[in-house]
Design a protein around this motif. Structure first.
Motif, short mmCIF file in Angstrom:
data_model
loop_
_atom_site.label_atom_id
_atom_site.label_comp_id
_atom_site.label_asym_id
_atom_site.label_seq_id
_atom_site.Cartn_x
_atom_site.Cartn_y
_atom_site.Cartn_z
N PRO A 520 0.79 -1.24 0.00
CA PRO A 520 0.00 0.00 0.00
C PRO A 520 0.82 1.28 0.00
O PRO A 520 0.30 2.35 -0.33
CB PRO A 520 -0.80 -0.12 1.30
CG PRO A 520 0.05 -0.97 2.19
CD PRO A 520 0.74 -1.93 1.29
N ALA A 521 2.11 1.21 0.40
CA ALA A 521 2.88 2.45 0.52
C ALA A 521 4.35 2.16 0.22
O ALA A 521 4.82 1.02 0.31
CB ALA A 521 2.74 3.02 1.94
N THR A 522 5.08 3.19 -0.12
CA THR A 522 6.50 3.06 -0.41
C THR A 522 7.29 2.96 0.89
O THR A 522 7.03 3.71 1.85
CB THR A 522 6.98 4.27 -1.23
OG1 THR A 522 6.28 4.30 -2.48
CG2 THR A 522 8.48 4.20 -1.48
N GLY A 523 8.25 2.05 0.92
CA GLY A 523 9.07 1.91 2.12
C GLY A 523 9.89 0.63 2.10
O GLY A 523 9.91 -0.10 1.11
N THR A 524 10.58 0.37 3.21
CA THR A 524 11.39 -0.84 3.36
C THR A 524 10.55 -1.90 4.05
O THR A 524 10.10 -1.72 5.18
CB THR A 524 12.65 -0.56 4.18
OG1 THR A 524 13.42 0.46 3.54
CG2 THR A 524 13.50 -1.81 4.30
N TYR A 525 10.36 -3.01 3.36
CA TYR A 525 9.55 -4.11 3.87
C TYR A 525 10.44 -5.30 4.24
O TYR A 525 11.38 -5.64 3.50
CB TYR A 525 8.53 -4.55 2.82
CG TYR A 525 7.39 -3.57 2.63
CD1 TYR A 525 6.16 -3.78 3.20
CD2 TYR A 525 7.60 -2.40 1.89
CE1 TYR A 525 5.11 -2.87 3.03
CE2 TYR A 525 6.57 -1.48 1.72
CZ TYR A 525 5.33 -1.72 2.29
OH TYR A 525 4.29 -0.81 2.12
N GLN A 526 10.14 -5.91 5.36
CA GLN A 526 10.86 -7.10 5.80
C GLN A 526 10.20 -8.33 5.16
O GLN A 526 9.21 -8.85 5.65
CB GLN A 526 10.85 -7.21 7.32
CG GLN A 526 11.51 -6.04 8.04
CD GLN A 526 13.01 -5.97 7.78
OE1 GLN A 526 13.68 -7.01 7.69
NE2 GLN A 526 13.54 -4.76 7.68
N ALA A 565 14.02 -16.89 6.17
CA ALA A 565 14.95 -15.79 6.46
C ALA A 565 14.28 -14.51 6.02
O ALA A 565 13.66 -14.44 4.94
CB ALA A 565 16.27 -15.99 5.72
N THR A 566 14.39 -13.48 6.84
CA THR A 566 13.78 -12.19 6.54
C THR A 566 14.84 -11.23 6.04
O THR A 566 15.89 -11.06 6.67
CB THR A 566 13.09 -11.62 7.78
OG1 THR A 566 12.08 -12.54 8.22
CG2 THR A 566 12.44 -10.29 7.48
N VAL A 567 14.57 -10.59 4.90
CA VAL A 567 15.50 -9.63 4.32
C VAL A 567 14.77 -8.32 4.03
O VAL A 567 13.59 -8.33 3.65
CB VAL A 567 16.16 -10.17 3.04
CG1 VAL A 567 16.92 -11.45 3.32
CG2 VAL A 567 15.14 -10.40 1.95
N PRO A 568 15.43 -7.18 4.20
CA PRO A 568 14.78 -5.89 3.90
C PRO A 568 14.81 -5.61 2.40
O PRO A 568 15.83 -5.77 1.74
CB PRO A 568 15.65 -4.88 4.66
CG PRO A 568 17.00 -5.53 4.74
CD PRO A 568 16.77 -7.01 4.78
N VAL A 569 13.67 -5.17 1.87
CA VAL A 569 13.56 -4.86 0.44
C VAL A 569 12.79 -3.56 0.29
O VAL A 569 11.73 -3.37 0.90
CB VAL A 569 12.84 -5.99 -0.32
CG1 VAL A 569 12.73 -5.65 -1.81
CG2 VAL A 569 13.58 -7.31 -0.15
N GLU A 570 13.32 -2.66 -0.55
CA GLU A 570 12.64 -1.40 -0.82
C GLU A 570 11.55 -1.62 -1.87
O GLU A 570 11.84 -2.04 -3.00
CB GLU A 570 13.64 -0.36 -1.34
CG GLU A 570 14.68 0.07 -0.33
CD GLU A 570 14.12 0.97 0.75
OE1 GLU A 570 13.07 1.61 0.50
OE2 GLU A 570 14.72 1.05 1.83
N LEU A 571 10.30 -1.34 -1.51
CA LEU A 571 9.16 -1.49 -2.42
C LEU A 571 8.47 -0.15 -2.59
O LEU A 571 8.50 0.70 -1.69
CB LEU A 571 8.18 -2.54 -1.90
CG LEU A 571 8.73 -3.96 -1.70
CD1 LEU A 571 7.65 -4.86 -1.12
CD2 LEU A 571 9.29 -4.54 -2.99
N LYS A 572 7.79 0.02 -3.73
CA LYS A 572 7.02 1.24 -3.97
C LYS A 572 5.53 0.94 -3.84
O LYS A 572 5.10 -0.22 -3.93
CB LYS A 572 7.31 1.77 -5.38
CG LYS A 572 6.97 0.81 -6.51
CD LYS A 572 7.35 1.40 -7.85
CE LYS A 572 7.09 0.41 -8.99
NZ LYS A 572 5.68 0.03 -9.14
N ALA A 573 4.76 1.96 -3.58
CA ALA A 573 3.32 1.78 -3.48
C ALA A 573 2.78 1.19 -4.78
O ALA A 573 3.16 1.61 -5.88
CB ALA A 573 2.64 3.10 -3.18
N GLY A 574 1.91 0.17 -4.66
CA GLY A 574 1.35 -0.47 -5.84
C GLY A 574 2.02 -1.80 -6.12
O GLY A 574 2.44 -2.52 -5.22
#
Length: 599
Positions: A520-526, A565-574
């Motif tokens: 739903p929003a731009t940010g860093t997702y685990q 394993a959980t890794v951080p990934v930058e995602l954009k809204a949509g």
């Protein structure tokens, strides 16, 4: 009796009638009514705590072994360590004093045996015998541990003529294979043959001897599959099962611990027949200290994750001795000593030290006696698991029965670095109260994450009390038709995987791309990646064609077990794409990814 003769090859045909008659007699004799027996207490409800002689025996630290290699092991030295344990550590739960290899061998490593092929105490090392030592330990309120290699030691064979105690008609020729095939991690013993009754009777006789001496613990060493050995000669599952039966028949509760580097494929057997199993090689460096970081303390962070699910009341993953109490003699920095103790505590490994308990420094004593950390190891908290990828900066965590989380941060790199535990990777959002267990400090309330700057090989250990809500995820299966497979990548069946399939053959540029990952929003997702990998493997993770980040994924133990394993990934809204790329090597097989619905 000393015996070094083991060259005669007996013909089983000459003794078949004796063995069969014994078997028939055992089967048909009227058994007397067994006396009522009080049930033995359950063993290993928590990981055991204590001291082991091997670290000091094996070290070349100046002054430890003045009479030659492994000469430290004597009755006087064992009782000196027991006195120190009773005065310094007993009140914290340390109780086992474990005598390791050599108690039946002299300084030249020549053995002693009784008239029944059983090990007998060397009269110089243990002049009063092993029962007297156990009695002395019990008088101090401690428990006594002893050691054996698996199999029939070659020197005990005695041309096949040595009788077996309480087993009429059985000799050492009847308990091993005719070809005298060898077994254990050093090939120092003949493999026992359990096709007839005599081999079990031999194990029974050894267990009876230890029970009569009053021992509470047995380390069975060189066990395979494991101990760097494979193949039929080194399959000692039958030996371990025989020891379990023999110990039970004594009526004495004797903890059975198996060593070393036990085969993961036989985890069910180790759990069935013993109370603990060494998952790795010796922690000792066999150098001028007790251990060193590189050989092989640091290996445990790579080897422990696959075994985590097998630990629990009744049986525990043994990471080996915890040598953090002696400072310079340990061979570690203070940061390394704390990290070492932290992993052992959260993995629920037995806490037994090999240090000189008479010379604990103040920092080492504080590590070994921290009640909050001991409570993590000994309480009803589950073993922590590796939450992040197996990169140099790691987060390990466990959700406790009371709703709190045990969280450890590790920087395994050779230089200082920050390590972050993201709360969404742990499974909750919002705020959490943080307690520093090593320093006995409340650190207030943190929102979303906790970050610490750690020195090389450093760590922190916390209890987190969540104040927010559980994290919700959207799952994406690797075998879904909407995904894109590149190069050699292909879909395969996977009964252990969530959707019954996985994406594999990710090697030499093979890629798996999830094409419709929506947030739903731009940010860093685990992003939680579920994978299968019989060994540790790297992979590159990227989103939307951006820069790929390398991660190392710990072994899951075999190719039939799924880990995460959980890794951080930058995602954009949509809508996004998320790609797992093998690069030039081999990546794990991928089961699925789970993406938080918020960050």
């Amino acid at each position: 009796m000393r015996s070094s003769s083991y060259s005669v090859l007996p013909a089983r045909a000459l003794r078949t009638a004796v063995v069969l008659a014994l078997a028939a007699g055992l089967a048909t004799a009227a058994a007397p009514a067994a006396p009522a027996r009080t049930p033995s207490p359950r063993l290993a409800t928590q990981p055991y705590m204590g001291w082991s002689s091997w670290s000091m025996q094996s070290s070349k630290y100046p002054g430890l072994n003045p009479d030659g290699d492994y000469s430290y092991l004597t009755e006087a030295n064992v009782l000196k360590q027991a006195d120190a344990m009773a005065s310094k550590l007993k009140e914290y739960g340390y109780e086992y004093v474990n005598i390791d290899a050599g108690w039946w061998r002299d300084q030249a490593w020549q053995p002693e045996f009784d008239g029944y092929a059983r090990q007998r105490a060397d009269p110089v090392r243990f002049p009063r015998g092993m029962k007297a030592v156990a009695d002395a330990l019990h008088a101090k309120g401690l428990k006594a541990g002893i050691y054996l290699p698996v199999g029939l030691e070659k020197e005990a064979y005695d041309d096949g003529k040595a009788p077996i105690w309480n087993a009429e008609g059985c000799t050492t020729a009847d308990i091993v294979h005719d070809d005298l095939r060898t077994t254990n991690g050093w090939d120092s013993a003949y493999k026992l043959d359990f096709s007839g009754p005599c081999a079990q009777k031999y194990i029974d006789s050894q267990a009876r001897m230890f029970a009569d001496w009053g021992y509470d613990f047995l380390k069975l060493d060189g066990v395979g599959p494991g101990s760097f050995r494979r193949g039929d000669n080194y399959d000692n599952v039958a030996d371990v099962a025989a020891w379990q039966r023999a110990i039970a028949a004594t009526g004495r509760p004797i903890h059975l611990e198996l060593s070393w580097s036990l085969d993961y494929g036989h985890a069910a057997d180790w759990k069935k027949y013993s109370q603990g199993w060494r998952i790795d090689t010796d922690v000792e460096c066999y150098c001028n200290t007790l251990v060193s970081w590189e050989n092989s303390v640091d290996d445990r962070w790579a080897d422990a994750p696959a075994w985590t699910r097998h630990a629990g009341p009744g049986g525990w993953n043994d990471l080996d001795a915890l040598n953090v109490g002696n400072g310079t003699m340990d061979g570690l920095t203070k940061a390394e000593r704390q990290s070492y103790a932290t992993l052992w505590a959260i993995a629920k490994s037995p806490l037994y030290t090999g240090d000189d308990l008479t010379r604990l420094d103040s920092y080492g004593l504080s590590l070994l006696t921290n009640r909050e950390v001991i409570a993590v190891n000994q309480g009803d908290t589950p073993p922590a698991r590796l939450i992040t990828a197996g990169d140099p900066q790691q987060v390990w965590a466990a959700r406790n029965p009371d709703g709190t989380y045990t969280v450890a941060l590790f920087n395994l790199a050779d230089r200082a670095a920050a390590v972050t535990a993201d709360f969404s990777a742990l499974g909750f959002t919002g705020r959490a109260a943080v307690r520093d267990l090593w320093n006995h400090q409340d650190l207030g309330t943190h929102r979303g994450e906790i970050t610490q700057a750690l020195p090389a090989h450093g760590s922190r250990l916390f209890t987190l009390t969540p104040r927010g809500a559980a994290v919700h995820h959207t799952g994406y299966e690797a075998e879904a038709a909407a995904n894109t497979l590149t190069g050699n990548a292909s879909v395969a069946d996977c009964p252990a995987c969530s959707g019954g399939g996985k994406a594999g053959n990710l090697y030499a540029g093979g890629k798996l791309t999830f094409d419709d990952v929506s947030v739903p929003a731009t940010g860093t997702y685990q992003i939680r990646i579920s994978y299968v990998s019989g060994d540790a493997r790297p992979a590159y993770v990227s989103a939307n064609g951006g820069g790929a980040v390398p991660h190392r994924f710990a072994s899951t133990g075999d190719w039939d077990t799924v880990s995460t394993a959980t890794v951080p990934v930058e995602l954009k809204a949509g809508t996004n794409t998320v790609t797992v790329d093998s690069g030039s090597g081999y990546a794990p097989d991928i089961d699925r990814i789970d993406v938080p619905t918020s960050f």
